[in-house]
Design a protein around this motif. Structure first.
Motif, PDB file in Angstrom:
ATOM      1  N   PHE A 125      -9.285   5.007  -3.818  1.00  0.00           N
ATOM      2  CA  PHE A 125      -8.497   3.828  -3.624  1.00  0.00           C
ATOM      3  C   PHE A 125      -8.567   3.276  -5.077  1.00  0.00           C
ATOM      4  CE2 PHE A 125      -8.011   3.156   0.620  1.00  0.00           C
ATOM      5  CZ  PHE A 125      -9.035   3.806   1.308  1.00  0.00           C
ATOM      6  N   SER A 149      -3.818   4.860  -2.535  1.00  0.00           N
ATOM      7  CA  SER A 149      -5.027   5.519  -1.872  1.00  0.00           C
ATOM      8  C   SER A 149      -4.445   7.212  -1.923  1.00  0.00           C
ATOM      9  CB  SER A 149      -5.277   4.903  -0.454  1.00  0.00           C
ATOM     10  OG  SER A 149      -4.277   5.451   0.499  1.00  0.00           O
ATOM     11  N   VAL A 185      -6.381  -0.457  -7.322  1.00  0.00           N
ATOM     12  CA  VAL A 185      -5.605  -1.441  -7.217  1.00  0.00           C
ATOM     13  C   VAL A 185      -4.821  -1.703  -8.571  1.00  0.00           C
ATOM     14  CG1 VAL A 185      -5.583  -3.890  -6.616  1.00  0.00           C
ATOM     15  CG2 VAL A 185      -7.405  -2.404  -5.459  1.00  0.00           C
ATOM     16  N   VAL A 209      -2.088  -1.181  -3.590  1.00  0.00           N
ATOM     17  CA  VAL A 209      -3.101  -0.389  -3.642  1.00  0.00           C
ATOM     18  C   VAL A 209      -2.471   1.135  -3.378  1.00  0.00           C
ATOM     19  CG1 VAL A 209      -4.983   0.223  -1.887  1.00  0.00           C
ATOM     20  CG2 VAL A 209      -4.474  -2.330  -2.391  1.00  0.00           C
ATOM     21  N   ARG A 253      -0.493  -7.368  -5.640  1.00  0.00           N
ATOM     22  CA  ARG A 253      -1.218  -6.271  -5.688  1.00  0.00           C
ATOM     23  C   ARG A 253      -0.690  -5.168  -5.172  1.00  0.00           C
ATOM     24  NH1 ARG A 253      -3.295  -9.054  -8.893  1.00  0.00           N
ATOM     25  NH2 ARG A 253      -5.360  -9.836  -8.853  1.00  0.00           N
ATOM     26  N   ARG A 276       0.936  -1.290   0.009  1.00  0.00           N
ATOM     27  CA  ARG A 276       0.121  -0.160   0.001  1.00  0.00           C
ATOM     28  C   ARG A 276       0.745   1.304  -0.169  1.00  0.00           C
ATOM     29  NH1 ARG A 276      -5.382  -0.969   1.283  1.00  0.00           N
ATOM     30  NH2 ARG A 276      -5.715  -3.049   2.474  1.00  0.00           N
TER      31      ARG A 276
END
Length: 138
Positions: free
Chosen positions: A123, A104, A125, A102, A100, A58
């Motif tokens: 958000f 934001s 992905v 992510v 993955r 993230r």
């Protein structure tokens, strides 16, 4: 099959330093430093959070003008630009291959995982394949 294992606290520190060290056409991701994006919105790096033994990464950004001066349609291309210019170099430089990614954007800085109905967050992905960020529609 590649199994990714590491000391996550070390990885977090390493990647935070690596993101901050990016230069040459890529904005420094130091707290408060502006990150250039297609929309022109003010945007700065907040934090990097590895999860699932590095399979999920993230990258959080502060975007104080979303919801007031910029709606989602105005900033949607910023996500691809962030993945291409901010995330990809970090992944390549550190030989990371998450399943993955992510990204934001948050209108205000709130702790990760905290719910605050007064703070707008967007958000997106991505998957990372052959050195390229590929948007994953939810």
């Amino acid at each position: 099959m590649t199994i990714f294992r590491c000391d996550m606290s070390l990885l977090r520190t390493t990647l935070t330093v690596a993101i901050s060290a990016l230069a040459g056409g890529v904005a420094a991701a130091e707290e408060g430093a502006s990150v250039p994006v297609p929309s022109g919105q003010p945007l700065s790096f907040l934090e990097f959070i590895p999860e699932q033994d590095g399979a999920l990464l993230r990258f959080r950004f502060l975007a104080p003008a979303i919801g007031t001066q910029f709606d989602y349609l105005a900033v949607r291309d910023d996500f691809q630009a962030l993945c291409d210019t901010q995330v990809t170099p970090v992944l390549l430089d550190n030989a990371l291959a998450p399943e993955r990614i992510v990204l934001s954007m948050s209108a205000a800085e709130i702790p990760f995982g905290e719910v605050n109905a007064d703070v707008l967050q967007f958000f997106e992905v991505f998957r990372f394949e052959n050195g390229t960020c590929i948007w994953e529609e939810f």
